[in-house]
Design an enzyme around this catalytic site. Structure first.
Site, short mmCIF file in Angstrom:
data_model
loop_
_atom_site.label_atom_id
_atom_site.label_comp_id
_atom_site.label_asym_id
_atom_site.label_seq_id
_atom_site.Cartn_x
_atom_site.Cartn_y
_atom_site.Cartn_z
N LYS A 115 0.84 -1.21 0.00
CA LYS A 115 0.00 0.00 0.00
C LYS A 115 0.87 1.26 0.00
O LYS A 115 0.58 2.22 -0.70
CB LYS A 115 -0.94 -0.01 1.21
CG LYS A 115 -2.08 -1.00 1.03
CD LYS A 115 -3.00 -1.01 2.21
CE LYS A 115 -4.15 -1.97 2.01
NZ LYS A 115 -4.92 -2.22 3.21
N LYS A 194 -3.98 -8.67 -10.13
CA LYS A 194 -5.08 -8.90 -9.19
C LYS A 194 -6.12 -7.78 -9.31
O LYS A 194 -5.74 -6.61 -9.38
CB LYS A 194 -4.51 -8.91 -7.76
CG LYS A 194 -5.56 -9.17 -6.70
CD LYS A 194 -5.04 -8.92 -5.30
CE LYS A 194 -5.60 -7.64 -4.77
NZ LYS A 194 -5.47 -7.44 -3.34
N LYS A 197 -9.37 -2.31 -6.23
CA LYS A 197 -9.86 -0.93 -6.36
C LYS A 197 -8.68 0.01 -6.61
O LYS A 197 -8.77 0.95 -7.38
CB LYS A 197 -10.56 -0.51 -5.06
CG LYS A 197 -11.86 -1.27 -4.79
CD LYS A 197 -12.22 -1.29 -3.31
CE LYS A 197 -13.09 -2.48 -2.97
NZ LYS A 197 -13.23 -2.76 -1.54
P1 TYM Z 1 -11.13 -5.91 0.90
O1 TYM Z 1 -12.18 -4.90 1.15
O2 TYM Z 1 -9.91 -5.48 0.19
O3 TYM Z 1 -11.71 -7.14 0.10
C1 TYM Z 1 -12.86 -7.84 0.57
C2 TYM Z 1 -12.75 -9.31 0.24
O4 TYM Z 1 -12.57 -9.49 -1.16
C3 TYM Z 1 -11.43 -10.31 -1.41
N1 TYM Z 1 -10.79 -9.87 -2.64
C4 TYM Z 1 -10.40 -10.70 -3.63
N2 TYM Z 1 -10.49 -12.05 -3.74
C5 TYM Z 1 -10.03 -12.63 -4.89
N3 TYM Z 1 -9.49 -11.89 -5.91
C6 TYM Z 1 -9.39 -10.54 -5.85
N4 TYM Z 1 -8.90 -9.86 -6.87
C7 TYM Z 1 -9.84 -9.88 -4.66
N5 TYM Z 1 -9.90 -8.60 -4.24
C8 TYM Z 1 -10.46 -8.61 -3.01
C9 TYM Z 1 -10.51 -10.07 -0.21
O5 TYM Z 1 -9.61 -11.14 -0.03
C10 TYM Z 1 -11.52 -9.97 0.91
O6 TYM Z 1 -11.88 -11.25 1.39
N6 TYM Z 1 -8.81 -6.30 5.27
C11 TYM Z 1 -9.99 -6.71 4.55
C12 TYM Z 1 -11.29 -6.32 5.24
C13 TYM Z 1 -11.40 -6.84 6.63
C14 TYM Z 1 -11.66 -8.21 6.99
C15 TYM Z 1 -11.67 -8.22 8.42
C16 TYM Z 1 -11.87 -9.36 6.25
C17 TYM Z 1 -11.27 -6.12 7.77
N7 TYM Z 1 -11.45 -6.94 8.86
C18 TYM Z 1 -11.90 -9.41 9.10
C19 TYM Z 1 -12.10 -10.56 6.96
C20 TYM Z 1 -12.10 -10.57 8.37
C21 TYM Z 1 -9.95 -6.05 3.18
O7 TYM Z 1 -9.30 -5.05 2.98
O8 TYM Z 1 -10.72 -6.63 2.28
#
Ligand code: TYM
Length: 324
Positions: A115, A194, A197
């Site tokens: 990041k 990947k 956003k």
């Molecule tokens: P975030 O908001 O980036 O993404 C949400 C979920 O989508 C999955 N994901 C993907 N999976 C496969 N391919 C991709 N290209 C892809 N992009 C995103 C992510 O793996 C995620 O499961 N830190 C987390 C949010 C969070 C969280 C938690 C998740 C905060 N606390 C506790 C689980 C448990 C995040 O930034 O996800």
């Protein structure tokens, strides 16, 4: 032995929900709703503050993600839906966990480095992001966390912190397991990296027809001639398209690629599949948007249920640490 499943997952409201979020997290999570003893799904709005600092934008994105969850089929009578920031215990436990978090463990977090490389400000919040994430999970005695592969290291940190806390204060926190599905672990974006956003390569789940068409038509391809055989294993269009398909449909589509399906045609087929797939969800989302007060009621009731569970864990944590 019967293992009681308690499932949780979260999504940051840092942009429009995309196919990576849907196939990497939403879809595998949906399979547990109604089957797990309890399932918790939340909007990680405190985490989003590490990147979104425009209040108007955050307010809108938070709401959008809840609508997305509901439109995708999360039934609030079976799953608990809430805003992370509505449960003050998340930040309380995050602080307590930070006092047992080794600096070195967080310094090894790949996501922080990535990041910062992308230009996100290296704030203390961004650095301790995985500690808050650990609190999100450990408050609810969760044993299964379905996520995409990019979150796996965060889950390993969560496990380490739970173990560190239990070793310091006695068995208090449940050590959770990550669930990363191989077939959807990393969904590629329109440029083949990947889908994310922050890479500007997403295909949103609820975009306008024009936005979706533009995104799908912009998917990268190699320079093979129009009727040359195409390799489904390396073709980004196929890698995205297959997510929507059954095994039999996948095989049939792969055969068409090998027979020389032109990339333009392949994109049109993907667009059609996407439209057919998302139409019912899009209709549902539009209906939900019109239901005045429904979102607020759903979230208030979710927060109430989440607070009860998290409050019990915090009581154990306070007793274990001597804060009570
Ligand atoms: P975030 O908001 O980036 O993404 C949400 C979920 O989508 C999955 N994901 C993907 N999976 C496969 N391919 C991709 N290209 C892809 N992009 C995103 C992510 O793996 C995620 O499961 N830190 C987390 C949010 C969070 C969280 C938690 C998740 C905060 N606390 C506790 C689980 C448990 C995040 O930034 O996800």
């Amino acid at each position: 032995m019967v293992i009681v499943m308690r499932v949780l997952s979260g999504i940051q409201p840092s942009g429009a929900l995309h196919l990576g979020n849907y196939f990497g997290s939403m879809k595998p999570n949906l399979e547990y709703v109604g089957k797990a003893e309890s399932s918790f799904y939340f909007v990680a709005d405190l985490h989003a503050l590490t990147t979104i600092q425009d209040p108007k934008e955050l307010r809108q994105l938070r709401k959008d993600i809840v609508l997305d969850y509901l439109a995708c089929g999360f039934d609030p009578d079976k799953a608990t839906l809430y805003y992370q920031s509505d449960i003050p215990y998340h930040t309380e436990l995050a602080w307590i966990l930070s006092t047992v978090s080794p600096m070195g463990l967080l310094e090894r977090a790949v996501s922080f480095k990535e990041k910062v490389e992308k230009g996100i400000s290296p704030s203390v919040g961004l650095f301790t992001y995985p500690v808050l994430m650990a609190a999100d999970i450990l408050l609810y005695d969760i044993n299964l966390v379905p996520v995409g592969r990019d979150q796996k290291q965060h889950l390993e940190i969560t496990r380490d912190l739970a173990i560190k806390f239990n070793n310091t204060y006695g068995e208090t926190l449940v050590v959770p397991e990550p669930l990363v599905r191989d077939d959807t672990a990393i969904v590629p974006g329109t440029d083949g990296q990947k889908m994310s956003k922050s890479y500007g390569n997403t295909i949103p789940l609820f975009g306008s027809d024009a936005v979706i068409k533009k995104a799908i038509m912009s998917i990268v391809t190699d320079s093979k001639g129009i009727n040359d055989p195409k390799d489904p294993a390396t073709c980004v269009i196929f890698q995205i398209h297959k997510l929507f398909l059954t095994d039999t449909e996948r095989k049939a589509l792969a055969a068409e690629y090998k027979e020389g399906l032109p990339y333009g045609e392949a994109k049109k087929k993907l667009l059609q599949t996407y439209m057919d797939f998302s139409a019912p969800m899009r209709t549902k989302r539009q209906e939900l948007e019109k239901k005045a007060g429904y979102l607020e009621e759903t979230l208030a009731s979710g927060a109430k249920k989440a607070c009860l569970v998290a409050g019990k864990t915090m009581e154990k944590v306070r007793k274990a640490t001597g804060l009570q």
